[in-house]
Design a protein around this motif. Sequence first.
Motif, PDB file in Angstrom:
ATOM      1  N   GLY A   5       0.788  -1.225   0.000  1.00  0.00           N
ATOM      2  CA  GLY A   5       0.000   0.000   0.000  1.00  0.00           C
ATOM      3  C   GLY A   5       0.818   1.271   0.000  1.00  0.00           C
ATOM      4  N   ILE A   6       2.140   1.173   0.150  1.00  0.00           N
ATOM      5  CA  ILE A   6       3.000   2.353   0.179  1.00  0.00           C
ATOM      6  C   ILE A   6       3.394   2.728  -1.247  1.00  0.00           C
ATOM      7  N   LYS A  96      23.018   5.589  -1.758  1.00  0.00           N
ATOM      8  CA  LYS A  96      22.687   6.268  -3.021  1.00  0.00           C
ATOM      9  C   LYS A  96      22.183   5.261  -4.046  1.00  0.00           C
ATOM     10  N   GLN A  97      22.814   4.094  -4.089  1.00  0.00           N
ATOM     11  CA  GLN A  97      22.364   3.046  -4.989  1.00  0.00           C
ATOM     12  C   GLN A  97      20.934   2.627  -4.662  1.00  0.00           C
ATOM     13  N   ARG A  98      20.651   2.486  -3.367  1.00  0.00           N
ATOM     14  CA  ARG A  98      19.311   2.062  -2.954  1.00  0.00           C
ATOM     15  C   ARG A  98      18.267   3.125  -3.296  1.00  0.00           C
ATOM     16  N   LEU A  99      18.599   4.387  -3.107  1.00  0.00           N
ATOM     17  CA  LEU A  99      17.661   5.457  -3.460  1.00  0.00           C
ATOM     18  C   LEU A  99      17.333   5.414  -4.951  1.00  0.00           C
ATOM     19  N   ASP A 105      10.330   2.396  -8.349  1.00  0.00           N
ATOM     20  CA  ASP A 105       9.036   1.831  -7.936  1.00  0.00           C
ATOM     21  C   ASP A 105       8.231   2.735  -7.006  1.00  0.00           C
ATOM     22  N   TYR A 106       8.883   3.744  -6.423  1.00  0.00           N
ATOM     23  CA  TYR A 106       8.210   4.616  -5.462  1.00  0.00           C
ATOM     24  C   TYR A 106       8.519   6.077  -5.766  1.00  0.00           C
ATOM     25  N   MET A 201      17.955   0.491   5.566  1.00  0.00           N
ATOM     26  CA  MET A 201      18.569  -0.260   4.474  1.00  0.00           C
ATOM     27  C   MET A 201      18.279  -1.748   4.573  1.00  0.00           C
ATOM     28  N   GLN A 202      18.029  -2.229   5.784  1.00  0.00           N
ATOM     29  CA  GLN A 202      17.716  -3.632   5.988  1.00  0.00           C
ATOM     30  C   GLN A 202      16.224  -3.908   5.964  1.00  0.00           C
ATOM     31  N   ARG A 203      15.438  -2.826   5.991  1.00  0.00           N
ATOM     32  CA  ARG A 203      13.987  -2.984   6.075  1.00  0.00           C
ATOM     33  C   ARG A 203      13.280  -2.767   4.743  1.00  0.00           C
ATOM     34  N   LEU A 204      13.910  -2.026   3.837  1.00  0.00           N
ATOM     35  CA  LEU A 204      13.278  -1.727   2.554  1.00  0.00           C
ATOM     36  C   LEU A 204      13.876  -2.559   1.435  1.00  0.00           C
TER      37      LEU A 204
END
Length: 204
Positions: A5-6, A96-99, A105-106, A201-204
């Motif tokens: 839902g996010i 930065k890579q994760r962003l 997708d978001y 970083m471990q949760r997303l």
Amino acid sequence: MMLTGIKNIVFDLGGVLVDLDGKRCIDAFDAIGCHAISDYVRLHRTEDLFYDIEIGHTTTAEFCREVRRITAVPATDAEIVGAWNALLTTIADEKKQRLLSLRRDYRLFLLSNTNDMHWRLCADHLFNYGPWRADDMFERIYLSYRLHLAKPDPAIFSYVLADAGLQADETLFIDDNADNCRAAQSLGIHTLLQSAANDWMQRL
């Protein structure tokens, strides 16, 4: 962490994306003789001097003049800005890579209590990653000194929701300050309190 839902993720800056080093900042102010300002940092004082620059009530030049007045030290603007910016160290390349990955997708946003000095360092240097810059990682960037609002005032969250056209229940806010998270929750925004045991970083 499930993101069911996010659709939108709003990131804090210091302590979530940018690593902070209070001792380095204290040492830098001490090195130019501004010991009274070192005490501000050491005691985590956020009123008057630091609050005014963070909320955009004073300019960088006015901030530097006030530092000289408080300390009676003839430090240059560059020395004062350098000492204050010593608080910020790095943004890990992995973040930065994760962003950049999440942005596929978001809808990503940045919401920070910060000042012109810190933001210039981040925008000009710390967010740089190959050809990408901060504007490539976030759809919009909301900074307290530009908005004249600061967390945990719910008004700053209301502004972001309205300006970006976000639904609170579709939005996740990540911050390392519990008061800021509670303020966001009061508007129906989902939150993740960043901590050593709860790293985004471990949760997303």
